[in-house]
Design a protein around this motif. Structure first.
Motif, PDB file in Angstrom:
ATOM      1  N   LEU A  35      54.212  50.027  31.265  1.00 31.11           N
ATOM      2  CA  LEU A  35      55.067  49.939  32.445  1.00 31.11           C
ATOM      3  C   LEU A  35      54.581  50.831  33.588  1.00 31.11           C
ATOM      4  N   ARG A  36      53.727  51.804  33.289  1.00 35.00           N
ATOM      5  CA  ARG A  36      53.129  52.609  34.356  1.00 35.00           C
ATOM      6  C   ARG A  36      52.264  51.743  35.270  1.00 35.00           C
ATOM      7  N   ARG A  37      51.779  50.629  34.749  1.00 31.39           N
ATOM      8  CA  ARG A  37      50.827  49.791  35.478  1.00 31.39           C
ATOM      9  C   ARG A  37      51.476  48.555  36.094  1.00 31.39           C
ATOM     10  N   ILE A  38      52.810  48.584  36.172  1.00 33.46           N
ATOM     11  CA  ILE A  38      53.551  47.485  36.795  1.00 33.46           C
ATOM     12  C   ILE A  38      54.468  48.070  37.869  1.00 33.46           C
ATOM     13  N   LYS A  39      54.273  47.662  39.109  1.00 31.24           N
ATOM     14  CA  LYS A  39      55.077  48.197  40.201  1.00 31.24           C
ATOM     15  C   LYS A  39      56.524  47.745  40.072  1.00 31.24           C
ATOM     16  N   GLN A  40      57.427  48.638  40.396  1.00 33.75           N
ATOM     17  CA  GLN A  40      58.849  48.320  40.357  1.00 33.75           C
ATOM     18  C   GLN A  40      59.219  47.245  41.376  1.00 33.75           C
ATOM     19  N   LEU A  41      58.591  47.288  42.545  1.00 37.38           N
ATOM     20  CA  LEU A  41      58.998  46.406  43.632  1.00 37.38           C
ATOM     21  C   LEU A  41      57.961  45.335  43.986  1.00 37.38           C
ATOM     22  N   GLY A 107      56.678  41.414  33.212  1.00 32.85           N
ATOM     23  CA  GLY A 107      55.269  41.066  33.273  1.00 32.85           C
ATOM     24  C   GLY A 107      54.624  41.528  34.557  1.00 32.85           C
ATOM     25  N   ALA A 108      53.326  41.254  34.663  1.00 34.05           N
ATOM     26  CA  ALA A 108      52.588  41.597  35.870  1.00 34.05           C
ATOM     27  C   ALA A 108      53.218  40.916  37.077  1.00 34.05           C
ATOM     28  N   TYR A 109      53.444  41.678  38.133  1.00 29.57           N
ATOM     29  CA  TYR A 109      54.097  41.178  39.352  1.00 29.57           C
ATOM     30  C   TYR A 109      55.409  40.464  39.046  1.00 29.57           C
ATOM     31  N   SER A 110      55.980  40.779  37.929  1.00 31.70           N
ATOM     32  CA  SER A 110      57.360  40.430  37.549  1.00 31.70           C
ATOM     33  C   SER A 110      57.788  39.023  37.920  1.00 31.70           C
ATOM     34  N   GLY A 291      47.235  45.655  37.702  1.00 32.46           N
ATOM     35  CA  GLY A 291      45.824  45.948  37.915  1.00 32.46           C
ATOM     36  C   GLY A 291      44.909  44.843  37.405  1.00 32.46           C
ATOM     37  N   ILE A 292      45.249  44.286  36.249  1.00 37.65           N
ATOM     38  CA  ILE A 292      44.448  43.180  35.704  1.00 37.65           C
ATOM     39  C   ILE A 292      44.483  41.988  36.659  1.00 37.65           C
ATOM     40  N   LEU A 293      45.682  41.636  37.139  1.00 36.45           N
ATOM     41  CA  LEU A 293      45.771  40.511  38.077  1.00 36.45           C
ATOM     42  C   LEU A 293      45.011  40.799  39.362  1.00 36.45           C
ATOM     43  N   ASN A 294      45.098  42.009  39.881  1.00 36.80           N
ATOM     44  CA  ASN A 294      44.369  42.347  41.102  1.00 36.80           C
ATOM     45  C   ASN A 294      42.866  42.216  40.912  1.00 36.80           C
ATOM     46  N   THR A 295      42.372  42.554  39.721  1.00 37.61           N
ATOM     47  CA  THR A 295      40.951  42.393  39.431  1.00 37.61           C
ATOM     48  C   THR A 295      40.580  40.909  39.406  1.00 37.61           C
ATOM     49  N   CYS A 296      41.459  40.082  38.858  1.00 34.40           N
ATOM     50  CA  CYS A 296      41.238  38.633  38.893  1.00 34.40           C
ATOM     51  C   CYS A 296      41.167  38.147  40.340  1.00 34.40           C
ATOM     52  N   PHE A 297      42.067  38.648  41.169  1.00 29.79           N
ATOM     53  CA  PHE A 297      42.098  38.204  42.562  1.00 29.79           C
ATOM     54  C   PHE A 297      40.830  38.633  43.302  1.00 29.79           C
ATOM     55  N   GLU A 298      40.357  39.841  43.018  1.00 25.38           N
ATOM     56  CA  GLU A 298      39.120  40.305  43.653  1.00 25.38           C
ATOM     57  C   GLU A 298      37.947  39.422  43.247  1.00 25.38           C
ATOM     58  N   ASN A 299      37.948  38.990  42.004  1.00 26.84           N
ATOM     59  CA  ASN A 299      36.900  38.094  41.530  1.00 26.84           C
ATOM     60  C   ASN A 299      36.984  36.734  42.220  1.00 26.84           C
ATOM     61  N   ASP A 310      40.412  31.872  49.870  1.00 29.15           N
ATOM     62  CA  ASP A 310      41.174  32.289  51.044  1.00 29.15           C
ATOM     63  C   ASP A 310      42.499  32.952  50.657  1.00 29.15           C
ATOM     64  N   LEU A 311      43.196  32.381  49.679  1.00 26.71           N
ATOM     65  CA  LEU A 311      44.468  32.958  49.251  1.00 26.71           C
ATOM     66  C   LEU A 311      44.267  34.336  48.622  1.00 26.71           C
ATOM     67  N   ALA A 312      43.190  34.491  47.848  1.00 24.75           N
ATOM     68  CA  ALA A 312      42.892  35.800  47.260  1.00 24.75           C
ATOM     69  C   ALA A 312      42.645  36.830  48.355  1.00 24.75           C
ATOM     70  N   GLN A 313      41.894  36.425  49.373  1.00 29.42           N
ATOM     71  CA  GLN A 313      41.618  37.335  50.489  1.00 29.42           C
ATOM     72  C   GLN A 313      42.900  37.680  51.235  1.00 29.42           C
ATOM     73  N   ARG A 314      43.747  36.680  51.486  1.00 33.57           N
ATOM     74  CA  ARG A 314      44.992  36.938  52.199  1.00 33.57           C
ATOM     75  C   ARG A 314      45.871  37.922  51.430  1.00 33.57           C
ATOM     76  N   PHE A 315      45.916  37.783  50.110  1.00 27.94           N
ATOM     77  CA  PHE A 315      46.763  38.676  49.320  1.00 27.94           C
ATOM     78  C   PHE A 315      46.190  40.086  49.278  1.00 27.94           C
ATOM     79  N   LEU A 316      44.913  40.215  48.990  1.00 25.54           N
ATOM     80  CA  LEU A 316      44.310  41.534  48.841  1.00 25.54           C
ATOM     81  C   LEU A 316      44.236  42.285  50.165  1.00 25.54           C
ATOM     82  N   ASP A 317      44.044  41.560  51.248  1.00 17.86           N
ATOM     83  CA  ASP A 317      43.856  42.203  52.548  1.00 17.86           C
ATOM     84  C   ASP A 317      45.114  42.203  53.410  1.00 17.86           C
TER      85      ASP A 317
END
Length: 437
Positions: A35-41, A107-110, A291-299, A310-317
């Motif tokens: 749960l340390r690796r899952i944001k509350q919000l 779960g990740a991003y709840s 963090g795992i999902l963010n790594t997927c998005f970066e890939n 494009d969607l990955a870029q929009r989310f990460l940036d």
């Protein structure tokens, strides 16, 4: 009991006191540490940049408020005869464990992830508690063989003692009180502040659950209004919802590509395969975090599929979609607007969305969930019957519905001329004419 109580330093509760070995052992399990690796919000940190707190910090906060309630009840309202409505302190441990573990199944991003992959965090919470494959289950079984089922039944609201259930799940409970104060603190918004000390002071156990002394009505009113304001100003913020829309579309695009055999066969596809194929195990579920999902998005940022990339870029940036408020009369216009977006070169399936966010500040739909005030003579009165302030918001859904679309649809005059004519002008005209912005 621990030979010496442990403490966790906390910005909301100062010290969180751990007095039972089982609580410390639960905190140290791999499932709880996740749960340390899952944001509350979730995506709210894209709007309120300091909202980086985790489900872990919230969960230990809910435990601490529940511990304080148990202490208050044991000190002032201990049961003397069976059925008198007093507090039986033998219920303390099940209440504390349920409070600590109430969110362990997130779960990740709840909620966005849940919607796309049809998972249920409450069901996963009960599974984690009762599965013999988890460290949490092994710790709970050290208390008693049936103790995991007891804790899970509190989460399911089927535990026979309503006092325990309502401590953790009701319209004014340890869960809501902690997240309002914590989310207010970490977002920098003051809307969620209320007098926690006073509310705890006026709480009392009763035969049917938990009631509040009549003298504490104004503190309870303040809590209700604080919750209302947090939903309207923080939880329903258009930018946060926009980033949720992008996240949802990104995961949907990945799922659609996988089912069509077009998603790159890499670690991301392998981690998400059980979710894409609906062939999910508890171990698969617990492997994922933000963090795992963010790594997927970066890939996926460099994927050959232009929409996924494009969607990955929009989310990460942090490139949110624009949105406009939609009224019931304007709903018929939405397909036309989506078609104009498609004609402008965007796939409306992935670049438009309607999102409605509504909340009941105080509801009377469930008699078990009502907030009751107790008079000095012992008579009970439901909160909205004696509080004009609460009555004004009772059973009233507050929020809005919004239509999301690419920011480029409101581009510069040069972009309008070169890219979007004639679709751009028609889109803009519809929005202006219908007062959607």
């Amino acid at each position: 009991m621990l030979p010496l109580e442990k403490v966790l330093r906390d910005p909301i509760h100062d010290y969180i006191y751990i007095k039972h070995q089982v609580i410390l052992d639960l905190i140290n399990t791999r499932e709880f540490q996740r749960l340390r690796r899952i944001k509350q919000l979730g995506t709210t940190n894209y709007t309120f940049h300091s909202a980086e707190h985790s489900r872990f910090t919230h969960s230990v906060g809910v435990y601490e408020i529940t511990r304080r309630i148990c202490d208050l009840f044991a000190r002032n309202y201990a049961t003397k005869t069976q059925g008198d409505g007093g507090w039986d302190d033998n219920e303390r441990l099940v209440a504390l464990c349920a409070a600590l573990l109430h969110d362990v199944g997130h779960g990740a991003y709840s909620h966005t992830f849940e919607h796309i992959f049809e998972t249920d965090h409450e069901e996963m919470t009960r599974t984690i508690i009762t599965s013999e494959d988890t460290q949490i289950n092994a710790v709970l079984k050290q208390v008693a063989p049936d103790f995991p089922k007891k804790v899970a039944s509190v989460i399911a609201k089927t535990y026979p003692n309503p006092q325990v259930v309502q401590m953790i799940s009701s319209q004014i409970d340890a869960d809501r009180m902690d997240y309002l104060l914590r989310d207010s603190y970490f977002t920098g918004a003051n809307y969620g502040t209320f007098d926690l000390t006073r509310i705890l002071r006026v709480m009392r156990p009763s035969k049917n659950g938990i009631v509040f002394e009549y003298s504490g009505m104004h503190a309870v009113e303040d809590y209700i209004i604080s919750r209302l304001q947090m939903y309207q100003q923080v939880y329903f913020h258009p930018v946060s919802r926009s980033m949720e829309v992008i996240l949802g579309h990104l995961l949907k695009r990945a799922k659609d590509l996988y089912l069509a055999g077009k998603l790159p066969q890499d670690f991301a596809a392998e981690l998400l395969r059980p979710f894409f194929e609906k062939d999910l195990t508890l171990a698969n579920y617990l492997r994922l975090d933000d963090g795992i999902l963010n790594t997927c998005f970066e890939n996926w940022r460099t994927a050959k599929d232009p929409i996924l990339s494009d969607l990955a870029q929009r989310f990460l940036d942090r490139q949110p979609l624009k949105s406009v408020r939609v009224t019931e009369k304007q709903t018929a216009l939405l397909p036309k607007l989506a078609a104009l977006v498609t004609n402008s070169g965007y796939d409306a399936n992935y670049y438009t969305a309607t999102n409605d966010s509504f909340n009941l500040p105080y509801a009377l739909y469930d008699s078990k969930a009502k907030i009751n005030l107790i008079q000095p003579n012992g008579e009970l009165e439901e909160l909205s019957e004696v509080s004009p302030l609460v009555k004004a918001v009772t059973d009233k859904e507050l929020g809005d519905e919004r239509f999301f679309f690419p920011k480029q649809m409101l581009g510069t005059p040069e972009e309008q001329q070169e890219i979007f004519q004639p679709y751009y002008q028609e889109f803009l005209q519809h929005i202006k004419n219908d007062r959607l912005i």
